[in-house]
Design a protein around this motif. Structure first.
Motif, PDB file in Angstrom:
ATOM      1  N   ILE A 111      11.696  -0.975  -2.271  1.00 21.39           N
ATOM      2  CA  ILE A 111      11.859  -2.317  -1.719  1.00 21.39           C
ATOM      3  C   ILE A 111      10.647  -2.714  -0.876  1.00 21.39           C
ATOM      4  CG2 ILE A 111      13.140  -1.490   0.306  1.00 21.39           C
ATOM      5  CD1 ILE A 111      13.711  -4.848  -1.487  1.00 21.39           C
ATOM      6  N   TRP A 112      10.032  -1.747  -0.164  1.00 22.95           N
ATOM      7  CA  TRP A 112       8.876  -2.064   0.667  1.00 22.95           C
ATOM      8  C   TRP A 112       7.658  -2.413  -0.168  1.00 22.95           C
ATOM      9  CZ3 TRP A 112       9.951  -3.691   5.083  1.00 22.95           C
ATOM     10  CH2 TRP A 112      11.018  -3.173   5.795  1.00 22.95           C
ATOM     11  N   ILE A 113       7.529  -1.762  -1.323  1.00 23.75           N
ATOM     12  CA  ILE A 113       6.421  -2.093  -2.216  1.00 23.75           C
ATOM     13  C   ILE A 113       6.607  -3.507  -2.759  1.00 23.75           C
ATOM     14  CG2 ILE A 113       5.216  -1.451  -4.342  1.00 23.75           C
ATOM     15  CD1 ILE A 113       6.132   1.442  -3.796  1.00 23.75           C
ATOM     16  N   ALA A 114       7.845  -3.833  -3.140  1.00 22.60           N
ATOM     17  CA  ALA A 114       8.125  -5.170  -3.676  1.00 22.60           C
ATOM     18  C   ALA A 114       7.909  -6.250  -2.617  1.00 22.60           C
ATOM     19  CB  ALA A 114       9.553  -5.223  -4.214  1.00 22.60           C
ATOM     20  N   LEU A 115       8.483  -6.043  -1.427  1.00 24.87           N
ATOM     21  CA  LEU A 115       8.306  -7.023  -0.350  1.00 24.87           C
ATOM     22  C   LEU A 115       6.834  -7.145   0.039  1.00 24.87           C
ATOM     23  CD1 LEU A 115      11.341  -6.237   1.988  1.00 24.87           C
ATOM     24  CD2 LEU A 115      10.958  -8.341   0.684  1.00 24.87           C
ATOM     25  N   GLY A 116       6.167  -6.002   0.108  1.00 21.30           N
ATOM     26  CA  GLY A 116       4.750  -6.010   0.453  1.00 21.30           C
ATOM     27  C   GLY A 116       3.926  -6.779  -0.552  1.00 21.30           C
ATOM     28  N   ALA A 117       4.232  -6.599  -1.831  1.00 15.36           N
ATOM     29  CA  ALA A 117       3.495  -7.307  -2.878  1.00 15.36           C
ATOM     30  C   ALA A 117       3.711  -8.814  -2.770  1.00 15.36           C
ATOM     31  CB  ALA A 117       3.925  -6.804  -4.255  1.00 15.36           C
ATOM     32  N   VAL A 118       4.956  -9.225  -2.516  1.00 15.02           N
ATOM     33  CA  VAL A 118       5.261 -10.658  -2.423  1.00 15.02           C
ATOM     34  C   VAL A 118       4.547 -11.282  -1.227  1.00 15.02           C
ATOM     35  CG1 VAL A 118       7.091 -12.334  -1.935  1.00 15.02           C
ATOM     36  CG2 VAL A 118       7.458 -10.539  -3.638  1.00 15.02           C
ATOM     37  N   PHE A 119       4.697 -10.666  -0.060  1.00 13.18           N
ATOM     38  CA  PHE A 119       4.112 -11.257   1.142  1.00 13.18           C
ATOM     39  C   PHE A 119       2.588 -11.181   1.136  1.00 13.18           C
ATOM     40  CE2 PHE A 119       8.429 -10.974   2.725  1.00 13.18           C
ATOM     41  CZ  PHE A 119       8.535 -12.145   3.435  1.00 13.18           C
ATOM     42  N   SER A 120       2.047 -10.126   0.543  1.00 11.65           N
ATOM     43  CA  SER A 120       0.593 -10.030   0.447  1.00 11.65           C
ATOM     44  C   SER A 120       0.047 -11.085  -0.515  1.00 11.65           C
ATOM     45  CB  SER A 120       0.191  -8.632  -0.009  1.00 11.65           C
ATOM     46  OG  SER A 120      -1.200  -8.513  -0.044  1.00 11.65           O
ATOM     47  N   ALA A 121       0.782 -11.337  -1.592  1.00 15.08           N
ATOM     48  CA  ALA A 121       0.333 -12.334  -2.568  1.00 15.08           C
ATOM     49  C   ALA A 121       0.367 -13.751  -1.995  1.00 15.08           C
ATOM     50  CB  ALA A 121       1.193 -12.263  -3.831  1.00 15.08           C
ATOM     51  N   LEU A 122       1.164 -13.986  -0.950  1.00 16.03           N
ATOM     52  CA  LEU A 122       1.220 -15.316  -0.324  1.00 16.03           C
ATOM     53  C   LEU A 122      -0.103 -15.695   0.338  1.00 16.03           C
ATOM     54  CD1 LEU A 122       4.735 -15.247   1.417  1.00 16.03           C
ATOM     55  CD2 LEU A 122       4.099 -16.470  -0.659  1.00 16.03           C
ATOM     56  N   GLU A 123      -0.946 -14.708   0.647  1.00 11.87           N
ATOM     57  CA  GLU A 123      -2.183 -14.971   1.380  1.00 11.87           C
ATOM     58  C   GLU A 123      -3.148 -15.889   0.631  1.00 11.87           C
ATOM     59  OE1 GLU A 123      -3.770 -11.127   2.266  1.00 11.87           O
ATOM     60  OE2 GLU A 123      -2.134 -10.606   3.618  1.00 11.87           O
ATOM     61  N   VAL A 124      -2.990 -16.008  -0.682  1.00 13.87           N
ATOM     62  CA  VAL A 124      -3.928 -16.833  -1.456  1.00 13.87           C
ATOM     63  C   VAL A 124      -3.500 -18.300  -1.531  1.00 13.87           C
ATOM     64  CG1 VAL A 124      -4.586 -14.840  -2.854  1.00 13.87           C
ATOM     65  CG2 VAL A 124      -2.809 -16.384  -3.689  1.00 13.87           C
ATOM     66  N   ILE A 125      -2.297 -18.618  -1.072  1.00 10.50           N
ATOM     67  CA  ILE A 125      -1.764 -19.975  -1.235  1.00 10.50           C
ATOM     68  C   ILE A 125      -2.578 -21.034  -0.480  1.00 10.50           C
ATOM     69  CG2 ILE A 125       0.228 -21.455  -0.752  1.00 10.50           C
ATOM     70  CD1 ILE A 125       2.004 -19.108  -1.544  1.00 10.50           C
ATOM     71  N   PRO A 126      -2.933 -20.836   0.802  1.00 14.11           N
ATOM     72  CA  PRO A 126      -3.666 -21.905   1.505  1.00 14.11           C
ATOM     73  C   PRO A 126      -4.976 -22.306   0.828  1.00 14.11           C
ATOM     74  CG  PRO A 126      -2.835 -20.308   3.075  1.00 14.11           C
ATOM     75  CD  PRO A 126      -2.591 -19.730   1.712  1.00 14.11           C
ATOM     76  N   LEU A 127      -5.765 -21.330   0.388  1.00 19.66           N
ATOM     77  CA  LEU A 127      -7.023 -21.660  -0.275  1.00 19.66           C
ATOM     78  C   LEU A 127      -6.774 -22.369  -1.599  1.00 19.66           C
ATOM     79  CD1 LEU A 127     -10.082 -21.570  -0.354  1.00 19.66           C
ATOM     80  CD2 LEU A 127      -9.935 -19.281  -1.346  1.00 19.66           C
ATOM     81  N   THR A 128      -5.756 -21.929  -2.322  1.00 22.29           N
ATOM     82  CA  THR A 128      -5.424 -22.568  -3.596  1.00 22.29           C
ATOM     83  C   THR A 128      -5.025 -24.027  -3.388  1.00 22.29           C
ATOM     84  OG1 THR A 128      -4.680 -20.427  -4.460  1.00 22.29           O
ATOM     85  CG2 THR A 128      -3.966 -22.395  -5.655  1.00 22.29           C
ATOM     86  N   HIS A 132       0.818  -1.220   0.000  1.00 22.60           N
ATOM     87  CA  HIS A 132       0.000   0.000   0.000  1.00 22.60           C
ATOM     88  C   HIS A 132       0.851   1.270   0.000  1.00 22.60           C
ATOM     89  CE1 HIS A 132      -3.744  -2.114   0.624  1.00 22.60           C
ATOM     90  NE2 HIS A 132      -3.241  -2.754   1.658  1.00 22.60           N
ATOM     91  N   TYR A 133       2.171   1.130   0.081  1.00 24.74           N
ATOM     92  CA  TYR A 133       3.028   2.304   0.289  1.00 24.74           C
ATOM     93  C   TYR A 133       3.342   3.069  -0.998  1.00 24.74           C
ATOM     94  CZ  TYR A 133       4.053   0.451   4.965  1.00 24.74           C
ATOM     95  OH  TYR A 133       3.965  -0.008   6.239  1.00 24.74           O
ATOM     96  N   TYR A 134       2.642   2.764  -2.076  1.00 23.95           N
ATOM     97  CA  TYR A 134       2.927   3.442  -3.342  1.00 23.95           C
ATOM     98  C   TYR A 134       2.699   4.950  -3.264  1.00 23.95           C
ATOM     99  CZ  TYR A 134      -2.147   3.263  -3.659  1.00 23.95           C
ATOM    100  OH  TYR A 134      -3.467   3.390  -3.393  1.00 23.95           O
ATOM    101  N   TYR A 135       1.899   5.403  -2.315  1.00 18.89           N
ATOM    102  CA  TYR A 135       1.485   6.805  -2.292  1.00 18.89           C
ATOM    103  C   TYR A 135       2.355   7.678  -1.373  1.00 18.89           C
ATOM    104  CZ  TYR A 135      -0.261   6.264   2.412  1.00 18.89           C
ATOM    105  OH  TYR A 135      -0.326   6.007   3.744  1.00 18.89           O
ATOM    106  N   ASN A 136       3.176   7.086  -0.518  1.00 18.99           N
ATOM    107  CA  ASN A 136       3.810   7.901   0.520  1.00 18.99           C
ATOM    108  C   ASN A 136       5.312   8.085   0.356  1.00 18.99           C
ATOM    109  OD1 ASN A 136       4.900   5.497   1.370  1.00 18.99           O
ATOM    110  ND2 ASN A 136       3.837   5.437   3.334  1.00 18.99           N
ATOM    111  N   GLY A 137       5.854   7.689  -0.785  1.00 20.19           N
ATOM    112  CA  GLY A 137       7.270   7.942  -1.045  1.00 20.19           C
ATOM    113  C   GLY A 137       8.224   6.989  -0.354  1.00 20.19           C
ATOM    114  N   SER A 138       7.732   5.833   0.112  1.00 17.09           N
ATOM    115  CA  SER A 138       8.624   4.860   0.751  1.00 17.09           C
ATOM    116  C   SER A 138       9.555   4.256  -0.302  1.00 17.09           C
ATOM    117  CB  SER A 138       7.814   3.734   1.407  1.00 17.09           C
ATOM    118  OG  SER A 138       7.050   4.243   2.467  1.00 17.09           O
TER     119      SER A 138
END
Length: 200
Positions: free
Chosen positions: A140-157, A131-137
């Motif tokens: 690396i935080w956007i990339a890590l955030g995207a990877v770890f957030s995308a992991l949330e779908v694995i158990p249901l899959t 979510h940090y795309y808007y605040n100038g972070s």
């Protein structure tokens, strides 16, 4: 859901509490029969409680709330309620239905659910970085955030893949599976979860 007027937010919470009562009425007997407080029916009830409970943080935002605090509570709703609680609830409900259709076991559903909890609690702070795309972070935080957030779908899959393998074995064995439409609906829900929450 956050920008609703206060009256509409109250109506939304009342509606969710009414829904929770309806869910409770439907599983009340199962809760009494299940001795394990960490069993599947109890986990279904706990996740149903979390849906209205975690929306309460939206009430901490007032028109005169400092922007920093308002944004803090907004991320609680967006990341924890929408991307966390709803993912957990999806695993529990779909797993519960798959158990009822005898396509997966309670054990594998509970295991998938605990895997979901581990991902949510273990990587939720990093996962919010997408979510940090808007605040100038730093990027690396956007990339890590995207990877770890995308992991949330694995158990249901993984749960759906297990159910599909069981369905194929039953079909190939000549068993007339009576819940085809429901099963394909659950598969399409999991696929859209994978595409929407994981890929997009």
């Amino acid at each position: 859901y956050i920008e609703l007027g206060r009256v509409w937010q109250i109506i939304l919470v009342v509606g969710m509490l009414l829904w929770l009562f309806i869910v409770f009425r439907g599983i009340k007997r199962g809760l009494k029969q299940e001795s394990d407080k960490g069993g599947l029916i109890h986990l279904l009830f706990y996740s149903a409680i979390a849906v209205p409970f975690f929306y309460i943080f939206a009430f901490f935002i007032e028109p005169d709330t400092n922007f920093t605090m308002a944004d803090f509570w907004r991320w609680w709703i967006i990341h924890l309620w929408v991307e966390g609680i709803f993912e957990v609830f999806a695993v529990v409900v779909i797993g519960f239905l798959l158990v009822q259709m005898r396509l997966v076991t309670k054990k594998s559903t509970v295991r998938a659910l605990y895997f979901q909890f581990t991902i949510l609690l273990g990587s939720g702070v990093i996962g919010i970085g997408h979510h940090y795309y808007y605040n100038g972070s730093p990027e690396i935080w956007i990339a890590l955030g995207a990877v770890f957030s995308a992991l949330e779908v694995i158990p249901l899959t993984l749960l759906i893949l297990e159910a599909y393998e069981q369905y194929k074995m039953m079909r190939d064995g000549g068993v007339n599976f009576p819940y085809k439409a429901t099963f394909w609906f659950l598969i399409s829900t999991a696929i859209w979860n994978l595409v929407g929450a994981g890929v997009f």
